[in-house]
Design a protein around this motif. Structure first.
Motif, PDB file in Angstrom:
ATOM      1  N   VAL A 115      -6.296  -1.366   5.525  1.00  0.00           N
ATOM      2  CA  VAL A 115      -5.819  -0.579   4.386  1.00  0.00           C
ATOM      3  C   VAL A 115      -6.121   0.908   4.548  1.00  0.00           C
ATOM      4  O   VAL A 115      -5.278   1.757   4.254  1.00  0.00           O
ATOM      5  CB  VAL A 115      -6.418  -1.129   3.072  1.00  0.00           C
ATOM      6  CG1 VAL A 115      -6.082  -0.202   1.902  1.00  0.00           C
ATOM      7  CG2 VAL A 115      -5.892  -2.534   2.793  1.00  0.00           C
ATOM      8  N   HIS A 116      -7.327   1.248   4.988  1.00  0.00           N
ATOM      9  CA  HIS A 116      -7.647   2.680   5.034  1.00  0.00           C
ATOM     10  C   HIS A 116      -6.827   3.410   6.093  1.00  0.00           C
ATOM     11  O   HIS A 116      -6.459   4.572   5.897  1.00  0.00           O
ATOM     12  CB  HIS A 116      -9.155   2.924   5.196  1.00  0.00           C
ATOM     13  CG  HIS A 116      -9.714   2.642   6.548  1.00  0.00           C
ATOM     14  ND1 HIS A 116     -10.122   1.389   6.941  1.00  0.00           N
ATOM     15  CD2 HIS A 116      -9.957   3.457   7.615  1.00  0.00           C
ATOM     16  CE1 HIS A 116     -10.602   1.443   8.166  1.00  0.00           C
ATOM     17  NE2 HIS A 116     -10.504   2.688   8.613  1.00  0.00           N
ATOM     18  N   ASP A 144      -9.872  -3.637  -2.009  1.00  0.00           N
ATOM     19  CA  ASP A 144      -9.359  -4.723  -1.172  1.00  0.00           C
ATOM     20  C   ASP A 144     -10.346  -5.880  -1.229  1.00  0.00           C
ATOM     21  O   ASP A 144     -11.397  -5.852  -0.592  1.00  0.00           O
ATOM     22  CB  ASP A 144      -9.181  -4.222   0.261  1.00  0.00           C
ATOM     23  CG  ASP A 144      -8.429  -5.205   1.136  1.00  0.00           C
ATOM     24  OD1 ASP A 144      -8.096  -6.304   0.655  1.00  0.00           O
ATOM     25  OD2 ASP A 144      -8.184  -4.878   2.315  1.00  0.00           O
ATOM     26  N   VAL A 188     -10.932   3.821  -0.310  1.00  0.00           N
ATOM     27  CA  VAL A 188     -10.766   2.390  -0.066  1.00  0.00           C
ATOM     28  C   VAL A 188     -12.133   1.727  -0.088  1.00  0.00           C
ATOM     29  O   VAL A 188     -13.055   2.167   0.607  1.00  0.00           O
ATOM     30  CB  VAL A 188     -10.082   2.119   1.292  1.00  0.00           C
ATOM     31  CG1 VAL A 188      -9.956   0.612   1.535  1.00  0.00           C
ATOM     32  CG2 VAL A 188      -8.718   2.800   1.358  1.00  0.00           C
ATOM     33  N   GLN A 236      -6.332   5.115  -4.646  1.00  0.00           N
ATOM     34  CA  GLN A 236      -7.581   4.379  -4.495  1.00  0.00           C
ATOM     35  C   GLN A 236      -7.266   2.889  -4.469  1.00  0.00           C
ATOM     36  O   GLN A 236      -6.394   2.405  -5.207  1.00  0.00           O
ATOM     37  CB  GLN A 236      -8.585   4.745  -5.588  1.00  0.00           C
ATOM     38  CG  GLN A 236      -8.049   4.772  -6.993  1.00  0.00           C
ATOM     39  CD  GLN A 236      -9.119   5.200  -7.996  1.00  0.00           C
ATOM     40  OE1 GLN A 236     -10.275   5.501  -7.656  1.00  0.00           O
ATOM     41  NE2 GLN A 236      -8.760   5.211  -9.255  1.00  0.00           N
ATOM     42  N   PHE A 237      -7.990   2.182  -3.593  1.00  0.00           N
ATOM     43  CA  PHE A 237      -7.662   0.799  -3.281  1.00  0.00           C
ATOM     44  C   PHE A 237      -8.932  -0.040  -3.253  1.00  0.00           C
ATOM     45  O   PHE A 237      -9.929   0.343  -2.629  1.00  0.00           O
ATOM     46  CB  PHE A 237      -6.968   0.718  -1.914  1.00  0.00           C
ATOM     47  CG  PHE A 237      -5.670   1.474  -1.865  1.00  0.00           C
ATOM     48  CD1 PHE A 237      -4.463   0.848  -2.130  1.00  0.00           C
ATOM     49  CD2 PHE A 237      -5.664   2.837  -1.571  1.00  0.00           C
ATOM     50  CE1 PHE A 237      -3.275   1.550  -2.105  1.00  0.00           C
ATOM     51  CE2 PHE A 237      -4.480   3.561  -1.545  1.00  0.00           C
ATOM     52  CZ  PHE A 237      -3.271   2.915  -1.813  1.00  0.00           C
ATOM     53  N   VAL A 279     -14.414   5.718   2.417  1.00  0.00           N
ATOM     54  CA  VAL A 279     -14.226   4.296   2.677  1.00  0.00           C
ATOM     55  C   VAL A 279     -15.596   3.632   2.752  1.00  0.00           C
ATOM     56  O   VAL A 279     -16.524   4.173   3.348  1.00  0.00           O
ATOM     57  CB  VAL A 279     -13.461   4.044   4.000  1.00  0.00           C
ATOM     58  CG1 VAL A 279     -13.103   2.561   4.132  1.00  0.00           C
ATOM     59  CG2 VAL A 279     -12.212   4.902   4.088  1.00  0.00           C
ATOM     60  N   VAL A 295       0.843  -1.201   0.000  1.00  0.00           N
ATOM     61  CA  VAL A 295       0.000   0.000   0.000  1.00  0.00           C
ATOM     62  C   VAL A 295       0.872   1.242   0.000  1.00  0.00           C
ATOM     63  O   VAL A 295       0.608   2.206  -0.736  1.00  0.00           O
ATOM     64  CB  VAL A 295      -0.964  -0.020   1.207  1.00  0.00           C
ATOM     65  CG1 VAL A 295      -1.646   1.338   1.385  1.00  0.00           C
ATOM     66  CG2 VAL A 295      -2.004  -1.118   1.037  1.00  0.00           C
ATOM     67  N   TYR A 347     -13.644  -2.014   0.648  1.00  0.00           N
ATOM     68  CA  TYR A 347     -13.456  -3.380   1.126  1.00  0.00           C
ATOM     69  C   TYR A 347     -14.557  -4.265   0.545  1.00  0.00           C
ATOM     70  O   TYR A 347     -15.718  -3.859   0.471  1.00  0.00           O
ATOM     71  CB  TYR A 347     -13.539  -3.433   2.653  1.00  0.00           C
ATOM     72  CG  TYR A 347     -12.440  -2.704   3.382  1.00  0.00           C
ATOM     73  CD1 TYR A 347     -11.140  -3.204   3.398  1.00  0.00           C
ATOM     74  CD2 TYR A 347     -12.694  -1.520   4.079  1.00  0.00           C
ATOM     75  CE1 TYR A 347     -10.126  -2.544   4.091  1.00  0.00           C
ATOM     76  CE2 TYR A 347     -11.692  -0.862   4.769  1.00  0.00           C
ATOM     77  CZ  TYR A 347     -10.410  -1.386   4.766  1.00  0.00           C
ATOM     78  OH  TYR A 347      -9.396  -0.745   5.445  1.00  0.00           O
ATOM     79  N   ALA A 365      -3.421   3.895   4.427  1.00  0.00           N
ATOM     80  CA  ALA A 365      -3.476   4.898   3.360  1.00  0.00           C
ATOM     81  C   ALA A 365      -3.697   6.298   3.899  1.00  0.00           C
ATOM     82  O   ALA A 365      -3.077   7.265   3.440  1.00  0.00           O
ATOM     83  CB  ALA A 365      -4.575   4.525   2.368  1.00  0.00           C
ATOM     84  N   SER A 383     -11.242  -8.893   1.888  1.00  0.00           N
ATOM     85  CA  SER A 383     -10.506  -8.063   2.850  1.00  0.00           C
ATOM     86  C   SER A 383     -10.475  -8.643   4.249  1.00  0.00           C
ATOM     87  O   SER A 383      -9.596  -8.310   5.044  1.00  0.00           O
ATOM     88  CB  SER A 383     -11.120  -6.658   2.895  1.00  0.00           C
ATOM     89  OG  SER A 383     -12.515  -6.732   3.157  1.00  0.00           O
TER      90      SER A 383
END
Length: 286
Positions: free
Chosen positions: A90-91, A79, A103, A76-77, A126, A66, A105, A94, A82
């Motif tokens: 992750v958030h 997951d 993010v 931007q992700f 998120v 990450v 999930y 990040a 998750s």
């Protein structure tokens, strides 16, 4: 676990069956697991205590991947699989770097989704959706995905410690995401391999057969093929590797000074040696 701690758990949940996401949470030192999960996890640890080291090394790999994506301007992700967004999610990773990072999930496990919703509240950047990653089109077309993730811009798609719980042709799952990602995007995969089989690993695999998500170990070549024609990043920050060395044990992928497990006695364990990770970048025209 008291009833007050179950306020985030769906009422219809069967608390008597262990689940891989909650077992993983227990290995990481999280608190969102039940007695059945702890019994199953303790049975694994009794046979192979280094499994917990492998779980922590995998979480550290996620953190480094990450961070790499953020350094490349990816904010931007997605997951996938998750699990429970607990230790090192992750958030949190990040947003330490970019408070506006987005993010999403995705998990099929109701406890993971329920807890994520309770944790996230109304966070504008998120979200979480309950979905089976075996149905990529549903995820890609989901309103939450379309609200948060702009696929015309680079995105990091994370398949971290999830594909080895899915039988069959997992490239049929990964390929639609590869196709949807724009150039400059990052594909992050970690996966347990069959290349370090021992009596311990066989016993752990047998124990997981008792859960709804048994382990599906694959050879390193099968895992590397999931990156398609994406350019694999060198596992070392400074040396371009020979062919095939970009997919390495997760503890060896660009380790930080704080990642002690990479040089510890535990690193010789088949569970660390056989837990592979890599990152691929989509080039122009792909």
């Amino acid at each position: 676990m008291g009833t007050e701690a179950l306020s985030w758990a769906p009422a219809e949940l069967d608390l008597t069956r262990p689940n891989a996401a909650r077992i993983y949470d227990y290995f990481l030192g999280g608190s969102h697991n039940f007695a059945a999960d702890r019994r199953a996890a303790d049975a694994v640890l009794a046979v192979a205590p280094h499994v917990a080291d492998a779980a922590r090394a995998n979480r550290a790999f996620l953190r480094r991947a990450v961070h790499y994506a953020l350094q490349q301007g990816i904010h931007q992700f997605l997951d996938l699989g998750s699990g429970i967004p607990t230790v090192g999610n992750v958030h949190d990773i990040a947003h330490h770097v970019n408070a506006d990072a987005r993010v999403l999930y995705v998990d099929v496990e109701p406890v993971a989704v329920a807890h994520a919703r309770a944790l996230l509240g109304d966070h504008p950047f998120v979200d979480v959706i309950q979905a089976d990653i075996c149905f990529p089109d549903f995820i890609l077309r989901n309103p939450a995905t379309q609200r948060l993730i702009d696929l015309t811009r680079p995105v990091a798609v994370l398949f971290v410690s999830v594909l080895h719980f899915i039988p069959g042709d997992v490239d049929a799952i990964v390929e639609p995401f590869r196709a949807a990602m724009s150039p400059g995007s990052a594909l992050v995969i970690s996966h347990a391999t069959s290349g370090t089989a021992t009596a311990e690993t066989d016993e752990v695999q047998r124990l997981y057969q008792r859960t709804p998500t048994p382990l599906q170990l694959r050879a390193a070549a099968e895992i590397e093929a999931l990156f398609g024609d994406f350019a694999m990043l060198p596992a070392s920050r400074s040396v371009v590797p020979a062919t095939g060395t970009a997919l390495v044990p997760v503890a060896q992928w660009r380790p930080d000074a704080d990642d002690q497990v990479a040089g510890s006695p535990a690193s010789a364990s088949p569970f660390l040696a056989g837990f592979l990770g890599g990152v691929g970048i989509k080039g122009a025209g792909r």
